[in-house]
Design a protein around this motif. Structure first.
Motif: not given
Length: 220
Positions: A13-19, A91-96, A110-114, A182-192
Motif C-alpha cells: 500500500x506504500x511502495x507496492x500497490x498490492x498485498x 510498484x508505481x513510477x512515483x515510488x521508483x 530501509x524496508x520495515x514491513x509486517x 499508508x495506514x494509521x498503523x504506520x503512524x507510530x514509526x512515521x512519528x519518529x
C-alpha cells in the motif's frame, strides 16, 4: 548530513500497490489446492485463539495460519519468483522515482514491513533496499506452525523499536530521517521521523496526517 539520513518505508500500500503476502498465499493455494481448506481452518483457529489471549482484532487477524505447514524453503523460492515476475509491476513510477531521489541524496533505504520475511526480503532485492525488516524468527528452518511466537513482528507499534534500533546502529538522526506509510498503523514509526510522508493514506491516516501537518502524496 549525508550518510546520517535514512528513509524508512512500509511495503504493502506504500511502495507496492498490492498485498505481497496475499499474493504469496494465493500462489501457494494454486500450487497446492489442499491448502485452501486447511489454511482457512488454521487462520480461523489462530484468530480466535489470539482474541482469547486479549489481542486486538487487528493483530488477531494477522496470524500466520494461512502459511502453516509450508516450509521456509518453499516460501523463499515462491517469494523470489513472485517479487520479480509479478509484484514488481505493482510498484508505481512515483515510488521508483522517490527511491531514486533518496539514493541521489545519499540516503539509506530501509524496508520495515509486517510481511513474512522471505517475501519482505525478496521485495527488498527487487527495490534495491539497503536493509529490510520483515516478520519471522531469527532462524528459519523447517515447517511453519502458524504461530508467530519467537518472531520479530514489525507491525503497528512493533515497528517503533525496529526503527529505533536501526537508527542507533547506523548512527542516524531520526529527526532528519523520512518515514513512509499508508495506514494509521504506520503512524507510530512515521512519528519518529522528522519527515513523515503519508502515501495514498486511508481515511484515518489522512486525518492524522493533516492534523500533524505531515506531507501527503498520491502515487497511482
Amino acid at each position: 548530513m549525508e550518510g546520517q539520513i535514512a528513509a524508512y518505508f512500509d511495503l504493502d500500500g506504500t511502495l507496492l500497490n498490492a498485498s505481497s503476502e496475499k499474493t504469496l498465499t494465493t500462489h501457494l493455494a494454486k500450487r497446492r489446492p489442499w491448502r485452501i481448506p486447511w489454511g482457512a481452518v488454521a487462520w480461523t483457529s489462530g484468530f480466535l485463539t489470539n482474541l482469547l489471549r486479549g489481542r486486538s482484532i487487528y493483530d488477531a487477524a494477522r496470524n500466520r495460519g494461512h502459511l502453516s505447514l509450508s516450509s521456509w524453503k518453499v516460501l523463499e523460492s515462491y517469494s523470489g519468483h513472485l517479487a520479480e515476475h509479478v509484484l514488481k509491476e505493482h510498484v508505481s513510477a512515483q515510488a521508483w522515482e522517490r527511491l531514486q531521489w533518496h539514493r541521489d541524496q545519499g540516503h539509506r533505504l530501509v524496508l520495515v514491513t509486517a510481511t513474512v520475511a522471505p517475501m519482505a526480503e525478496a521485495m527488498a532485492r527487487v527495490l534495491n533496499m539497503d536493509a529490510v525488516y520483515g516478520c519471522g524468527p531469527g532462524e528459519r528452518t523447517g515447517i511453519l506452525s502458524g504461530s508467530e511466537r519467537g518472531w520479530s513482528v514489525p507491525r503497528r507499534k512493533g515497528k517503533v523499536p525496529v526503527v529505533e534500533m536501526d537508527a542507533k546502529e547506523n548512527n542516524h538522526d531520526l529527526s532528519q530521517c523520512y518515514g513512509y506509510g499508508n495506514t494509521l498503523a504506520d503512524s507510530w514509526f512515521m512519528a519518529l521521523c522528522g519527515h513523515a510522508i503519508a502515501v495514498n493514506p486511508e481515511g484515518s491516516l489522512r486525518k492524522h496526517a493533516h492534523s500533524h501537518q505531515w506531507e501527503i502524496v498520491e502515487w497511482p
